[in-house]
Design a protein around this motif. Structure first.
Motif, mmCIF file in Angstrom:
data_model
loop_
_atom_site.group_PDB
_atom_site.id
_atom_site.type_symbol
_atom_site.label_atom_id
_atom_site.label_comp_id
_atom_site.label_asym_id
_atom_site.label_seq_id
_atom_site.Cartn_x
_atom_site.Cartn_y
_atom_site.Cartn_z
ATOM 1 N N ILE A 19 0.861 -1.185 0.000
ATOM 2 C CA ILE A 19 0.000 0.000 0.000
ATOM 3 C C ILE A 19 0.896 1.234 0.000
ATOM 4 C CG2 ILE A 19 -1.846 1.249 1.168
ATOM 5 C CD1 ILE A 19 -2.628 -1.355 2.544
ATOM 6 N N GLY A 20 0.822 2.033 -1.063
ATOM 7 C CA GLY A 20 1.569 3.277 -1.133
ATOM 8 C C GLY A 20 0.751 4.421 -0.561
ATOM 9 N N VAL A 21 1.393 5.298 0.202
ATOM 10 C CA VAL A 21 0.658 6.340 0.920
ATOM 11 C C VAL A 21 1.361 7.692 0.809
ATOM 12 C CG1 VAL A 21 -0.268 4.692 2.600
ATOM 13 C CG2 VAL A 21 1.876 5.893 3.100
ATOM 14 N N THR A 22 0.584 8.728 1.101
ATOM 15 C CA THR A 22 1.127 10.051 1.394
ATOM 16 C C THR A 22 0.794 10.351 2.850
ATOM 17 O OG1 THR A 22 0.859 10.852 -0.873
ATOM 18 C CG2 THR A 22 1.043 12.514 0.867
ATOM 19 N N LEU A 23 1.813 10.635 3.655
ATOM 20 C CA LEU A 23 1.616 10.889 5.072
ATOM 21 C C LEU A 23 1.553 12.384 5.355
ATOM 22 C CD1 LEU A 23 4.076 8.296 6.685
ATOM 23 C CD2 LEU A 23 1.652 8.021 6.126
ATOM 24 N N PRO A 24 0.928 12.777 6.461
ATOM 25 C CA PRO A 24 0.947 14.195 6.855
ATOM 26 C C PRO A 24 2.375 14.687 7.034
ATOM 27 C CG PRO A 24 -0.648 12.961 8.166
ATOM 28 C CD PRO A 24 0.135 11.942 7.376
ATOM 29 N N GLY A 25 2.567 15.968 6.821
ATOM 30 C CA GLY A 25 3.911 16.527 6.861
ATOM 31 C C GLY A 25 4.598 16.431 8.206
ATOM 32 N N ASN A 26 3.828 16.255 9.280
ATOM 33 C CA ASN A 26 4.438 16.215 10.610
ATOM 34 C C ASN A 26 4.874 14.816 11.030
ATOM 35 O OD1 ASN A 26 1.797 15.273 10.809
ATOM 36 N ND2 ASN A 26 1.566 15.958 12.924
ATOM 37 N N ILE A 27 4.625 13.811 10.196
ATOM 38 C CA ILE A 27 5.025 12.442 10.521
ATOM 39 C C ILE A 27 6.492 12.244 10.150
ATOM 40 C CG2 ILE A 27 4.649 10.002 10.055
ATOM 41 C CD1 ILE A 27 2.428 11.274 11.656
ATOM 42 N N THR A 28 7.261 11.751 11.101
ATOM 43 C CA THR A 28 8.691 11.535 10.889
ATOM 44 C C THR A 28 9.032 10.058 11.087
ATOM 45 O OG1 THR A 28 9.307 11.885 13.201
ATOM 46 C CG2 THR A 28 9.134 13.854 11.795
ATOM 47 N N ILE A 29 10.283 9.754 10.891
ATOM 48 C CA ILE A 29 10.741 8.379 11.042
ATOM 49 C C ILE A 29 10.562 7.895 12.475
ATOM 50 C CG2 ILE A 29 13.146 8.853 11.650
ATOM 51 C CD1 ILE A 29 11.979 6.355 8.981
ATOM 52 N N TYR A 116 -0.112 0.559 11.534
ATOM 53 C CA TYR A 116 0.600 1.580 10.750
ATOM 54 C C TYR A 116 -0.255 2.845 10.638
ATOM 55 C CZ TYR A 116 2.912 3.689 6.649
ATOM 56 O OH TYR A 116 3.546 4.543 5.774
ATOM 57 N N CYS A 117 -1.546 2.668 10.348
ATOM 58 C CA CYS A 117 -2.444 3.819 10.209
ATOM 59 C C CYS A 117 -2.599 4.579 11.516
ATOM 60 C CB CYS A 117 -3.810 3.360 9.713
ATOM 61 S SG CYS A 117 -3.834 2.838 7.990
ATOM 62 N N SER A 118 -2.684 3.850 12.629
ATOM 63 C CA SER A 118 -2.863 4.516 13.916
ATOM 64 C C SER A 118 -1.652 5.369 14.277
ATOM 65 C CB SER A 118 -3.111 3.478 15.016
ATOM 66 O OG SER A 118 -1.957 2.685 15.255
ATOM 67 N N ALA A 119 -0.474 4.989 13.775
ATOM 68 C CA ALA A 119 0.748 5.733 14.073
ATOM 69 C C ALA A 119 1.004 6.868 13.094
ATOM 70 C CB ALA A 119 1.945 4.788 14.092
ATOM 71 N N THR A 120 0.521 6.735 11.850
ATOM 72 C CA THR A 120 0.890 7.693 10.805
ATOM 73 C C THR A 120 -0.283 8.471 10.231
ATOM 74 O OG1 THR A 120 0.685 6.020 9.059
ATOM 75 C CG2 THR A 120 2.843 6.226 10.147
ATOM 76 N N ASN A 121 -1.515 7.954 10.360
ATOM 77 C CA ASN A 121 -2.713 8.619 9.844
ATOM 78 C C ASN A 121 -2.518 9.094 8.397
ATOM 79 O OD1 ASN A 121 -5.324 9.667 9.903
ATOM 80 N ND2 ASN A 121 -4.630 11.664 10.657
ATOM 81 N N PRO A 122 -2.372 8.175 7.434
ATOM 82 C CA PRO A 122 -2.106 8.570 6.038
ATOM 83 C C PRO A 122 -3.132 9.565 5.507
ATOM 84 C CG PRO A 122 -1.884 6.194 6.316
ATOM 85 C CD PRO A 122 -2.454 6.709 7.597
ATOM 86 N N SER A 123 -2.638 10.550 4.776
ATOM 87 C CA SER A 123 -3.531 11.539 4.158
ATOM 88 C C SER A 123 -4.276 10.927 2.988
ATOM 89 C CB SER A 123 -2.716 12.750 3.683
ATOM 90 O OG SER A 123 -2.014 13.346 4.748
ATOM 91 N N THR A 124 -3.557 10.167 2.157
ATOM 92 C CA THR A 124 -4.165 9.492 1.012
ATOM 93 C C THR A 124 -3.498 8.136 0.803
ATOM 94 O OG1 THR A 124 -2.630 10.516 -0.567
ATOM 95 C CG2 THR A 124 -4.739 11.647 -0.182
ATOM 96 N N ILE A 125 -4.231 7.247 0.149
ATOM 97 C CA ILE A 125 -3.658 5.995 -0.328
ATOM 98 C C ILE A 125 -3.468 6.141 -1.832
ATOM 99 C CG2 ILE A 125 -4.003 3.509 -0.590
ATOM 100 C CD1 ILE A 125 -5.708 3.573 1.914
ATOM 101 N N ASP A 126 -2.246 6.013 -2.299
ATOM 102 C CA ASP A 126 -1.901 6.319 -3.682
ATOM 103 C C ASP A 126 -1.735 5.082 -4.563
ATOM 104 O OD1 ASP A 126 -1.669 9.038 -2.828
ATOM 105 O OD2 ASP A 126 0.335 8.567 -2.074
ATOM 106 N N ARG A 127 -1.574 3.929 -3.937
ATOM 107 C CA ARG A 127 -1.285 2.721 -4.709
ATOM 108 C C ARG A 127 -1.612 1.498 -3.868
ATOM 109 N NH1 ARG A 127 3.014 -0.941 -5.221
ATOM 110 N NH2 ARG A 127 3.483 -1.650 -7.353
ATOM 111 N N VAL A 128 -2.225 0.493 -4.482
ATOM 112 C CA VAL A 128 -2.390 -0.806 -3.826
ATOM 113 C C VAL A 128 -1.933 -1.881 -4.800
ATOM 114 C CG1 VAL A 128 -4.246 -0.099 -2.271
ATOM 115 C CG2 VAL A 128 -4.807 -1.018 -4.529
ATOM 116 N N ALA A 129 -1.361 -2.934 -4.262
ATOM 117 C CA ALA A 129 -0.866 -4.001 -5.126
ATOM 118 C C ALA A 129 -0.853 -5.319 -4.374
ATOM 119 C CB ALA A 129 0.534 -3.677 -5.642
#
Length: 248
Positions: A19-29, A116-129
């Motif tokens: 699952i490819g995502v775009t994360l909010p700008g405040n999410i870091t490693i 993963y979602c609970s930690a990063t709250n993805p803004s969008t899902i860009d790809r699934v495979a």
């Protein structure tokens, strides 16, 4: 076309849900690193995932220079043959052989994705495979690969010495009803001294979608069900009854 059966001698070597995502700008490693304590004790082996940006290449000295950027982590559950990759732009769950079916693969992938979602709250899902890599060991001698496979490269009958010792074939087939692309890679591995009486053929099937992907969790997993069913149809379409008997 029939759905794929549950084969007792499944040739599957690797199943991958991505699952490819775009994360909010405040999410870091740091948020990704904190996930290790939540994913379970089985995923004990941790490795860094880095992207390398090349700045220069010196072919005379065979040296590279550039920047290595930490983009995520890989956690391996060796006992279960499971791999989790959490990155700033993607989530991947991998199951190595033996594969025990979607009924065990999907729940674990879903559980880890929700963490993963609970930690990063993805803004969008860009790809699934979904990607499934199978390897068939076929006994020699054989008169024709078409005894076992229905999707093969076509070689002109006028070609001198047209017997194949190895090959690689890449196919991309749009699936308009799923808004997805079916990708098939197939290759025959060269015969070696260790395997003189068999040849190995790798059948690599992917379903990839990059548009109109639902953000709703239930709809997302319903989409994966649809991709899985299409993958099963493609697999069955690529093999013959003789192959089915070999892996039953």
């Amino acid at each position: 076309m029939q759905a794929q059966k549950n084969y007792s001698k499944t040739p599957l070597k690797e199943a991958i849900l991505d699952i490819g995502v775009t994360l909010p700008g405040n999410i870091t490693i740091s948020e990704l690193e904190l996930l290790q304590s939540r994913i379970g004790e089985g995923y004990a082996d941790k490795y860094e995932r880095r992207n390398i940006t090349l700045e220069s290449v010196n072919p005379l000295q065979l040296t590279l220079s550039g920047e290595q950027k930490l983009v995520g982590y890989e956690y391996q559950n060796i006992n279960q043959g499971q791999i989790l990759r959490n990155q700033l732009n993607s989530f991947s769950f991998i199951k190595l052989a033996p594969y025990n079916g979607w009924e065990t693969f999907q729940p674990e992938a879903k559980r880890l994705w929700e963490l993963y979602c609970s930690a990063t709250n993805p803004s969008t899902i860009d790809r699934v495979a979904l990607r499934y890599v199978s390897e068939f060991s076929l006994r020699l001698p054989m008169s024709d690969l078409k005894e076992f496979l229905t999707t093969l490269p076509e070689v002109s009958s006028e070609m001198p010495n047209s017997a194949l010792s190895s090959y690689f074939m890449h196919l991309e087939m749009p699936q308009p009803d799923l808004k997805a692309m079916l990708v098939i890679n197939q290759n025959m591995l060269p015969v070696t001294e260790l395997t003189p009486k068999t040849i190995s053929v790798v059948l690599d099937i992917s379903l990839v979608r990059t548009e109109d992907i639902p953000n709703d969790n239930q709809e997302l997993w319903e989409l994966f069900e649809q991709l899985r069913f299409r993958k099963n149809e493609a697999f069955e379409a690529c093999i013959t009854d003789k192959t089915r008997k070999e892996i039953e």
